[in-house]
Design a protein around this motif. Structure first.
Motif, PDB file in Angstrom:
ATOM      1  N   PHE A 121       0.812  -1.211   0.000  1.00 33.59           N
ATOM      2  CA  PHE A 121       0.000   0.000   0.000  1.00 33.59           C
ATOM      3  C   PHE A 121       0.852   1.271   0.000  1.00 33.59           C
ATOM      4  CE2 PHE A 121      -2.358  -3.302   2.427  1.00 33.59           C
ATOM      5  CZ  PHE A 121      -3.316  -3.559   1.456  1.00 33.59           C
ATOM      6  N   ALA A 122       0.379   2.276  -0.753  1.00 31.50           N
ATOM      7  CA  ALA A 122       1.078   3.565  -0.794  1.00 31.50           C
ATOM      8  C   ALA A 122       0.818   4.321   0.502  1.00 31.50           C
ATOM      9  CB  ALA A 122       0.574   4.378  -1.986  1.00 31.50           C
ATOM     10  N   ASN A 123       1.849   4.977   0.990  1.00 29.55           N
ATOM     11  CA  ASN A 123       1.684   5.824   2.170  1.00 29.55           C
ATOM     12  C   ASN A 123       1.700   7.298   1.805  1.00 29.55           C
ATOM     13  OD1 ASN A 123       1.536   3.745   4.142  1.00 29.55           O
ATOM     14  ND2 ASN A 123       3.712   3.354   3.769  1.00 29.55           N
ATOM     15  N   ASP A 124       2.063   7.599   0.576  1.00 28.42           N
ATOM     16  CA  ASP A 124       1.997   8.992   0.121  1.00 28.42           C
ATOM     17  C   ASP A 124       1.788   9.025  -1.388  1.00 28.42           C
ATOM     18  OD1 ASP A 124       4.548   8.339  -0.885  1.00 28.42           O
ATOM     19  OD2 ASP A 124       5.456   8.984   1.010  1.00 28.42           O
ATOM     20  N   TYR A 125       1.375  10.159  -1.892  1.00 30.17           N
ATOM     21  CA  TYR A 125       1.110  10.294  -3.330  1.00 30.17           C
ATOM     22  C   TYR A 125       2.422  10.236  -4.109  1.00 30.17           C
ATOM     23  CZ  TYR A 125      -3.694  11.277  -2.281  1.00 30.17           C
ATOM     24  OH  TYR A 125      -4.984  11.143  -1.856  1.00 30.17           O
ATOM     25  N   GLY A 126       2.310   9.808  -5.355  1.00 29.93           N
ATOM     26  CA  GLY A 126       3.502   9.657  -6.185  1.00 29.93           C
ATOM     27  C   GLY A 126       3.945   8.206  -6.257  1.00 29.93           C
ATOM     28  N   SER A 127       3.365   7.359  -5.403  1.00 31.47           N
ATOM     29  CA  SER A 127       3.698   5.933  -5.411  1.00 31.47           C
ATOM     30  C   SER A 127       2.814   5.213  -6.430  1.00 31.47           C
ATOM     31  CB  SER A 127       3.448   5.360  -4.010  1.00 31.47           C
ATOM     32  OG  SER A 127       3.378   3.957  -4.069  1.00 31.47           O
ATOM     33  N   PRO A 128       3.335   4.156  -7.074  1.00 34.54           N
ATOM     34  CA  PRO A 128       2.486   3.378  -7.998  1.00 34.54           C
ATOM     35  C   PRO A 128       1.618   2.353  -7.277  1.00 34.54           C
ATOM     36  CG  PRO A 128       4.701   2.498  -8.009  1.00 34.54           C
ATOM     37  CD  PRO A 128       4.716   3.673  -7.065  1.00 34.54           C
ATOM     38  N   LYS A 129       1.710   2.256  -5.943  1.00 37.77           N
ATOM     39  CA  LYS A 129       1.030   1.183  -5.205  1.00 37.77           C
ATOM     40  C   LYS A 129      -0.437   1.519  -4.938  1.00 37.77           C
ATOM     41  CE  LYS A 129       5.422  -0.112  -3.161  1.00 37.77           C
ATOM     42  NZ  LYS A 129       6.207  -0.223  -1.916  1.00 37.77           N
ATOM     43  N   CYS A 130      -1.119   0.576  -4.307  1.00 36.73           N
ATOM     44  CA  CYS A 130      -2.554   0.737  -4.012  1.00 36.73           C
ATOM     45  C   CYS A 130      -2.796   1.921  -3.076  1.00 36.73           C
ATOM     46  CB  CYS A 130      -3.073  -0.559  -3.393  1.00 36.73           C
ATOM     47  SG  CYS A 130      -4.707  -0.372  -2.688  1.00 36.73           S
ATOM     48  N   LEU A 131      -3.842   2.688  -3.389  1.00 32.81           N
ATOM     49  CA  LEU A 131      -4.089   3.957  -2.700  1.00 32.81           C
ATOM     50  C   LEU A 131      -5.108   3.839  -1.563  1.00 32.81           C
ATOM     51  CD1 LEU A 131      -4.411   6.058  -5.972  1.00 32.81           C
ATOM     52  CD2 LEU A 131      -2.455   6.043  -4.419  1.00 32.81           C
ATOM     53  N   VAL A 132      -5.445   2.620  -1.157  1.00 37.02           N
ATOM     54  CA  VAL A 132      -6.566   2.470  -0.221  1.00 37.02           C
ATOM     55  C   VAL A 132      -6.305   3.201   1.100  1.00 37.02           C
ATOM     56  CG1 VAL A 132      -5.857   0.258   0.805  1.00 37.02           C
ATOM     57  CG2 VAL A 132      -8.285   0.815   0.582  1.00 37.02           C
ATOM     58  N   LYS A 133      -5.059   3.204   1.552  1.00 37.89           N
ATOM     59  CA  LYS A 133      -4.770   3.860   2.833  1.00 37.89           C
ATOM     60  C   LYS A 133      -4.780   5.380   2.712  1.00 37.89           C
ATOM     61  CE  LYS A 133      -2.433   0.178   5.295  1.00 37.89           C
ATOM     62  NZ  LYS A 133      -3.464   0.193   6.337  1.00 37.89           N
ATOM     63  N   LEU A 134      -4.794   5.860   1.483  1.00 37.64           N
ATOM     64  CA  LEU A 134      -4.871   7.314   1.270  1.00 37.64           C
ATOM     65  C   LEU A 134      -6.308   7.770   1.042  1.00 37.64           C
ATOM     66  CD1 LEU A 134      -1.752   7.810  -1.042  1.00 37.64           C
ATOM     67  CD2 LEU A 134      -1.920   8.108   1.434  1.00 37.64           C
ATOM     68  N   GLY A 135      -7.260   6.822   1.112  1.00 37.90           N
ATOM     69  CA  GLY A 135      -8.665   7.228   1.021  1.00 37.90           C
ATOM     70  C   GLY A 135      -9.409   6.662  -0.162  1.00 37.90           C
ATOM     71  N   CYS A 136      -8.838   5.690  -0.888  1.00 35.44           N
ATOM     72  CA  CYS A 136      -9.519   5.147  -2.063  1.00 35.44           C
ATOM     73  C   CYS A 136     -10.682   4.227  -1.649  1.00 35.44           C
ATOM     74  CB  CYS A 136      -8.530   4.367  -2.935  1.00 35.44           C
ATOM     75  SG  CYS A 136      -9.309   3.738  -4.435  1.00 35.44           S
ATOM     76  N   TRP A 137     -11.858   4.499  -2.221  1.00 33.64           N
ATOM     77  CA  TRP A 137     -13.055   3.702  -1.932  1.00 33.64           C
ATOM     78  C   TRP A 137     -13.309   2.648  -3.019  1.00 33.64           C
ATOM     79  CZ3 TRP A 137     -16.894   3.713   1.929  1.00 33.64           C
ATOM     80  CH2 TRP A 137     -16.709   4.638   2.966  1.00 33.64           C
ATOM     81  N   GLY A 138     -12.370   2.491  -3.935  1.00 38.15           N
ATOM     82  CA  GLY A 138     -12.574   1.640  -5.113  1.00 38.15           C
ATOM     83  C   GLY A 138     -13.162   0.267  -4.889  1.00 38.15           C
TER      84      GLY A 138
END
Ligand code: SF4
Ligand code: SF4
Ligand code: SF4
Length: 349
Positions: free
Chosen positions: A240-257
């Motif tokens: 999981f990504a912990n900050d923007y700019g990462s290619p990883k999953c954004l769920v911990k940054l608020g993604c509801w996908g």
């Protein structure tokens, strides 16, 4: 069960019939859905308007964004619809419907003036006038479908979506339900494709448009963002990504996908390019009936995500380690591919 009659079967439209599209962008709106539709490619709005698509009936758009007519000449088409002087016609609503009945004076929305009073005609009044004569009613964008941003808790306008106003069981005189194409803005090809489907249906060349329980075209909104996301492989490996700019999953940054019905990551935005999480933006659930209230604050990790990411961590971390070993092996050529005085491939004559 016998399939329902198409409007052409029911009314007997001739091939020369012109279908009028009355586009009312008078709701509480930013016009983003109109602008979005100009980016459609599958098909383009030009293809629909200029009649280049085989099998489609002739179409006359009365849409502020592209119409050459202005002022009273433009508005007159809407009065013709209200008086029943054009048939068939499709009404497209853009923007949420303010509740004009909760105030004593003034108006929240307006589209042209009433020649009798000189006062603006509100969106509610236009819907009241046009809905009984319309062949189909389409809501473009989340404001028009479910109320959207203007319908947030605490708003002073009582804003709502088209089916909230007319009722979810409303049917046009041709038997069509309201068609909702949500998105903030609506994905251009989703809107163009829905219009194309309806026009084919009006021409008698397609069966009744399949809609889901929230009146969305079923083939466009049947899958989740997560199921089509470029980053889903990272999620599965608990990366999981912990900050923007990462290619990883954004769920911990608020993604509801994982729980949002939207095809944008699969379809992209323009010409297949883009698509929210694919290009680094969290999915903030803009297509959903509960948007925005149920998904705020936007940049916080969704409540369910904390549980699911913790649950997947042991599996994901183990699988990632094992795959690292396999990946290392898979990344090497077989050992027999080298100059040698003997054949080392295992060939047996
Ligand atoms: Fe604008 Fe979004 Fe509302 Fe469309 S749904 S009118 S893009 S705020
Ligand atoms: Fe799912 Fe969002 Fe992660 Fe994509 S970025 S894999 S949609 S949670
Ligand atoms: Fe809206 Fe999410 Fe779809 Fe992007 S991916 S359009 S934010 S629902």
């Amino acid at each position: 069960m016998a399939r329902m009659m198409t409007p052409k079967e029911a009314k007997g439209l001739s091939d020369e019939t012109v279908v009028h599209v009355l586009w009312l962008n008078a709701g509480l709106s930013c016009d983003g859905d109109s602008v979005s539709l100009t980016n459609a490619r599958l098909p383009s709005i030009e293809d629909i308007a200029l009649g280049t698509i085989p099998g489609l009936p002739k179409v006359a758009f009365h849409w502020p964004l592209i119409d050459y007519q202005v002022g009273e000449e433009f508005i007159e088409w809407f009065w013709k619809g209200a008086r029943g002087e054009i048939d068939p016609f499709v009404v497209v609503i853009e923007g949420s419907i303010a509740n004009e009945r909760i105030k004593t004076e003034g108006y929240w929305t307006g589209f042209g003036n009433d020649p009798l009073t000189g006062q603006p005609v509100t969106l509610m009044e236009w819907i009241d006038k046009l809905a009984p004569n319309a062949t189909a009613m389409v809501a473009a964008g989340t404001c028009a479908t479910y109320g959207g941003i203007h319908a947030m808790q605490g708003n002073p306008t009582g804003a709502m979506g088209l089916a909230d106003y007319l009722g979810p069981n409303w049917r046009s005189k041709a038997g069509l339900p309201i068609v909702n194409v949500p998105g903030c803005p609506v994905q251009p090809d989703n809107m163009a494709e829905t219009l194309t489907y309806l026009l084919h249906q009006l021409a008698g060349k397609a069966p009744m448009i399949p809609l889901d329980e929230e009146l969305r075209p079923a083939w466009l909104f049947g899958k989740t963002v997560h199921e089509g996301c470029d980053r889903a492989g990272y999620y599965e490996q608990a990366d999981f990504a912990n900050d923007y700019g990462s290619p990883k999953c954004l769920v911990k940054l608020g993604c509801w996908g994982p729980v949002i019905k939207c095809n944008v990551p699969k379809r992209g935005w323009m010409d297949g390019i883009g698509g929210c999480p694919n290009i680094g933006g969290i999915c903030m659930a803009c297509t959903m009936p509960g948007f925005p209230d149920k998904f705020m604050p936007f940049m916080d990790e969704p409540p369910g995500a904390a549980v699911s990411t913790r649950a997947i961590a042991p599996y994901g971390n183990l699988i990632r380690s094992l795959r690292a070993i396999t990946k290392h092996t898979a990344d090497k050529e077989p050992k027999w591919r080298a100059p040698s005085t003997t054949l080392r491939t295992g060939y047996r004559p």
